[in-house]
Design a protein around this motif. Structure first.
Motif, PDB file in Angstrom:
ATOM      1  N   ALA A 110       0.956  -1.536  -0.320  1.00 15.57           N
ATOM      2  CA  ALA A 110      -0.316   0.020   0.194  1.00 15.57           C
ATOM      3  C   ALA A 110       0.805   1.629   0.189  1.00 15.57           C
ATOM      4  O   ALA A 110       0.646   2.470  -0.348  1.00 15.57           O
ATOM      5  CB  ALA A 110      -0.733   0.273   1.733  1.00 15.57           C
ATOM      6  N   ASP A 111       2.126   0.842   0.047  1.00 15.27           N
ATOM      7  CA  ASP A 111       2.717   2.199   0.173  1.00 15.27           C
ATOM      8  C   ASP A 111       2.857   3.112  -1.140  1.00 15.27           C
ATOM      9  O   ASP A 111       2.770   2.920  -2.159  1.00 15.27           O
ATOM     10  CB  ASP A 111       4.788   1.621  -0.091  1.00 15.27           C
ATOM     11  CG  ASP A 111       5.058   2.723   0.167  1.00 15.27           C
ATOM     12  OD1 ASP A 111       4.886   4.291   0.716  1.00 15.27           O
ATOM     13  OD2 ASP A 111       6.892   2.791   0.578  1.00 15.27           O
ATOM     14  N   HIS A 112       2.009   4.364  -1.104  1.00 14.91           N
ATOM     15  CA  HIS A 112       1.868   5.109  -1.971  1.00 14.91           C
ATOM     16  C   HIS A 112       3.731   6.181  -3.037  1.00 14.91           C
ATOM     17  O   HIS A 112       3.471   6.555  -3.880  1.00 14.91           O
ATOM     18  CB  HIS A 112       1.301   6.286  -1.595  1.00 14.91           C
ATOM     19  CG  HIS A 112       2.219   7.751  -0.337  1.00 14.91           C
ATOM     20  ND1 HIS A 112       1.790   6.837   1.012  1.00 14.91           N
ATOM     21  CD2 HIS A 112       2.694   8.691  -0.524  1.00 14.91           C
ATOM     22  CE1 HIS A 112       2.571   8.290   1.269  1.00 14.91           C
ATOM     23  NE2 HIS A 112       2.667   9.159   0.710  1.00 14.91           N
ATOM     24  N   VAL A 113       4.247   5.764  -2.639  1.00 11.69           N
ATOM     25  CA  VAL A 113       5.585   6.129  -3.015  1.00 11.69           C
ATOM     26  C   VAL A 113       6.968   4.953  -2.927  1.00 11.69           C
ATOM     27  O   VAL A 113       6.726   3.596  -2.083  1.00 11.69           O
ATOM     28  CB  VAL A 113       6.305   6.903  -2.064  1.00 11.69           C
ATOM     29  CG1 VAL A 113       5.762   8.742  -2.052  1.00 11.69           C
ATOM     30  CG2 VAL A 113       6.834   6.852  -0.750  1.00 11.69           C
ATOM     31  N   PHE A 114       7.797   5.203  -3.999  1.00 12.46           N
ATOM     32  CA  PHE A 114       8.286   3.531  -4.532  1.00 12.46           C
ATOM     33  C   PHE A 114       9.977   3.564  -3.264  1.00 12.46           C
ATOM     34  O   PHE A 114      10.518   5.131  -3.121  1.00 12.46           O
ATOM     35  CB  PHE A 114       9.509   3.749  -5.529  1.00 12.46           C
ATOM     36  CG  PHE A 114       9.952   2.847  -6.344  1.00 12.46           C
ATOM     37  CD1 PHE A 114       9.921   1.486  -5.794  1.00 12.46           C
ATOM     38  CD2 PHE A 114      11.272   2.717  -6.071  1.00 12.46           C
ATOM     39  CE1 PHE A 114      10.276   0.578  -6.840  1.00 12.46           C
ATOM     40  CE2 PHE A 114      12.494   1.613  -6.113  1.00 12.46           C
ATOM     41  CZ  PHE A 114      11.437   0.817  -7.016  1.00 12.46           C
TER      42      PHE A 114
END
Length: 229
Positions: free
Chosen positions: A161-165
């Protein structure tokens, strides 16, 4: 409130057509929202006011109009199960609901012009550490630890679910090596959510219950011949 920017004010006007939106202050270092029926109360710290954080909480309210339920449904369905009730705790199920919300609200959040950093607290940091995963011990002498399984599910979903890489290759490899079957169950659960269109919910052809029920069926099969403590 004069501190609101145009994006928040516009979203507020949309939400007020169906909701009673209230604001209350608190001393925490994060914003939160509580919803009951059509009343939503947003809690914020006036000393750390941030329009992006307010928008985030309002987007949770915005999502409620689509009337999907995943985490809460899983929790209720597991209450009477002697094994799954130990794993799928209220905290984990609320966490799942929150992560799934974040996945669906993020595109609209970005459309509003806000930064990745402000999407959640510590928004740019990795959501799970290598040391956390290495400390996980799912079983000992063929007895499985419910809390460890709980954390395994939470860690894996937080990575997805992490919205950044971030480079999570080692994290994922470690988790998969802990238990490949459980890894697959949680991964399939997340992938089903990714393709789920919350804007076109249909009780037969596009229901969130199908996603949660499929996950529960697979979890029931996984725990069937295991001793869970």
């Amino acid at each position: 409130m004069e501190q609101f920017d145009n994006e928040v004010l516009s979203l507020l006007e949309e939400l007020k057509q169906k909701h009673d939106i209230r604001f209350e202050t608190h001393d925490e270092n994060y914003c939160g929202v509580s919803q009951q029926n059509n009343t939503a109360t947003v809690f914020y710290n006036p000393k750390q006011f941030n329009n992006a954080s307010i928008a985030h909480e309002l987007l949770h309210v915005w999502l409620s109009k689509f009337e999907y339920h995943v985490g809460s449904h899983i929790y209720l369905m597991c209450l009477s199960d002697p094994k799954l009730s130990k794993i799928m705790t209220k905290f984990l199920c609320d966490y799942i609901e929150n992560l799934f919300d974040h996945n669906k609200m993020y595109p609209k959040y970005k459309e509003m012009g806000y930064s990745d950093e402000d999407f959640i607290v510590n928004g740019l940091e990795q959501k799970c550490s290598i040391s956390d995963i290495k400390q996980l011990s799912l079983s000992f002498l063929n007895v499985y630890n419910a809390n460890s399984i709980n954390r395994f599910i939470g860690y894996l979903l937080s990575i997805y679910a992490d919205h950044v890489f971030h480079d999570y290759l080692e994290h994922l490899s470690l988790l998969k090596n802990k238990n490949a079957e459980l890894f697959k169950i949680v991964t399939v659960f997340w992938n089903r959510w990714l393709i789920f269109d919350v804007t076109v919910i249909d009780p037969i052809f596009n229901s969130s219950y199908e996603i949660s029920n499929s996950f529960l069926d697979e979890m029931e099969t996984w725990v069937a011949n295991k001793k869970i403590k």
